[in-house]
Scaffold this active site. Sequence first.
Site, PDB file in Angstrom:
ATOM      1  N   GLY A  39       0.790  -1.236   0.000  1.00  0.00           N
ATOM      2  CA  GLY A  39       0.000   0.000   0.000  1.00  0.00           C
ATOM      3  C   GLY A  39       0.815   1.276   0.000  1.00  0.00           C
ATOM      4  N   SER A  40       2.089   1.195  -0.406  1.00  0.00           N
ATOM      5  CA  SER A  40       2.892   2.429  -0.367  1.00  0.00           C
ATOM      6  C   SER A  40       2.396   3.445  -1.402  1.00  0.00           C
ATOM      7  CB  SER A  40       4.383   2.132  -0.562  1.00  0.00           C
ATOM      8  OG  SER A  40       4.652   1.718  -1.868  1.00  0.00           O
ATOM      9  N   ASN A  41       1.937   2.976  -2.549  1.00  0.00           N
ATOM     10  CA  ASN A  41       1.401   3.931  -3.543  1.00  0.00           C
ATOM     11  C   ASN A  41       0.106   4.563  -3.042  1.00  0.00           C
ATOM     12  OD1 ASN A  41       2.887   4.142  -6.240  1.00  0.00           O
ATOM     13  ND2 ASN A  41       2.974   1.944  -5.818  1.00  0.00           N
ATOM     14  N   ILE A  61      -9.983  -7.059 -13.004  1.00  0.00           N
ATOM     15  CA  ILE A  61     -11.231  -6.287 -12.922  1.00  0.00           C
ATOM     16  C   ILE A  61     -12.272  -6.902 -13.864  1.00  0.00           C
ATOM     17  CG2 ILE A  61     -12.207  -4.012 -13.544  1.00  0.00           C
ATOM     18  CD1 ILE A  61     -10.744  -4.012 -10.852  1.00  0.00           C
ATOM     19  N   ASN A 120      -4.885   2.020 -13.584  1.00  0.00           N
ATOM     20  CA  ASN A 120      -3.990   1.080 -12.897  1.00  0.00           C
ATOM     21  C   ASN A 120      -2.550   1.544 -13.083  1.00  0.00           C
ATOM     22  OD1 ASN A 120      -3.152  -1.479 -11.694  1.00  0.00           O
ATOM     23  ND2 ASN A 120      -2.504  -2.078 -13.756  1.00  0.00           N
ATOM     24  N   HIS A 151       1.282  -0.001 -13.435  1.00  0.00           N
ATOM     25  CA  HIS A 151       1.984  -1.265 -13.700  1.00  0.00           C
ATOM     26  C   HIS A 151       3.492  -1.006 -13.612  1.00  0.00           C
ATOM     27  CE1 HIS A 151       2.314  -5.350 -15.155  1.00  0.00           C
ATOM     28  NE2 HIS A 151       3.355  -4.922 -15.857  1.00  0.00           N
TER      29      HIS A 151
HETATM   30  C1  GAR Z   1       3.476  -1.522  -7.409  1.00  0.00           C
HETATM   31  O1  GAR Z   1       4.805  -1.622  -7.851  1.00  0.00           O
HETATM   32  C2  GAR Z   1       2.520  -1.643  -8.581  1.00  0.00           C
HETATM   33  O2  GAR Z   1       3.040  -1.133  -9.772  1.00  0.00           O
HETATM   34  C3  GAR Z   1       2.338  -3.137  -8.662  1.00  0.00           C
HETATM   35  O3  GAR Z   1       2.259  -3.561  -7.334  1.00  0.00           O
HETATM   36  C4  GAR Z   1       3.112  -2.729  -6.552  1.00  0.00           C
HETATM   37  C5  GAR Z   1       2.369  -2.327  -5.297  1.00  0.00           C
HETATM   38  O4  GAR Z   1       3.204  -1.664  -4.403  1.00  0.00           O
HETATM   39  N1  GAR Z   1       1.178  -3.467  -9.418  1.00  0.00           N
HETATM   40  C6  GAR Z   1       1.142  -4.495 -10.249  1.00  0.00           C
HETATM   41  O5  GAR Z   1       2.075  -5.260 -10.397  1.00  0.00           O
HETATM   42  C7  GAR Z   1      -0.174  -4.649 -10.995  1.00  0.00           C
HETATM   43  N2  GAR Z   1      -0.023  -5.587 -12.077  1.00  0.00           N
HETATM   44  P1  GAR Z   1       2.616  -0.913  -3.156  1.00  0.00           P
HETATM   45  O6  GAR Z   1       1.625  -1.873  -2.506  1.00  0.00           O
HETATM   46  O7  GAR Z   1       3.783  -0.635  -2.275  1.00  0.00           O
HETATM   47  O8  GAR Z   1       1.935   0.313  -3.630  1.00  0.00           O
END
Ligand code: GAR
Length: 193
Positions: free
Chosen positions: A13-15, A88, A102, A104
């Site tokens: 969940g950092s993003n 989704i 999203n 990626h």
């Molecule tokens: C992120 O790097 C995002 O791009 C990826 O999951 C990570 C979540 O990091 N998403 C995918 O791979 C989707 N196909 P976070 O939980 O620290 O935000």
Amino acid sequence: MVKRIILFASGNGSNAERICHFFRQNSTVSISGIFTNNPKAGIIKRAKKFEIEVQVFDKKEFIENQLLKKVAALKPDLIVLAGFLWKIEESWVKQFPNQIINIHPALLPRYGGKGMYGQNVHNAVKENKEKETGITIHYVNKDYDKGAIIFQKKILLTDNDSAAQIAKKVHDLEHRYFPSVIAKLLMEAPNEV
Ligand code: GAR
């Protein structure tokens, strides 16, 4: 008119946290809900400091559209998948055309599709000795990682970068650009009448 964002996250969940932080003092944007499919997701703890409750849902609610109704009732302007790992359903794309985005962790169309998420992507990039990688922010359509691209940013890699270092570089890019790309999209979105 206040714009409403709904966040979906499955893990760390950092993003999602960065997005909450970015908009916390913005009176024209509200984080109207955060949803996760994972009762142990890091975002549950991270969201506490913004006093936003994270709602956990299961596969049944997701597939049978109870969740879709709940989210639609919040009248979101934008649904943001920030590390959300379930595909989704088409019903969502129909209900929210061009309103689901999203992030990626690679330069789509390379390294996208089923199984290509998180560290798997960075391991594959390393294995293939790529000279560059990056991030893609795109609209979600019914096919995994195939919706129209909104934004990409590249970074160069060296032979010495480990898969973990690649992941760190990509995460840094995500944190730097994702919130402002969202802000720009919201500014362009038409207001409700
Ligand atoms: C992120 O790097 C995002 O791009 C990826 O999951 C990570 C979540 O990091 N998403 C995918 O791979 C989707 N196909 P976070 O939980 O620290 O935000």
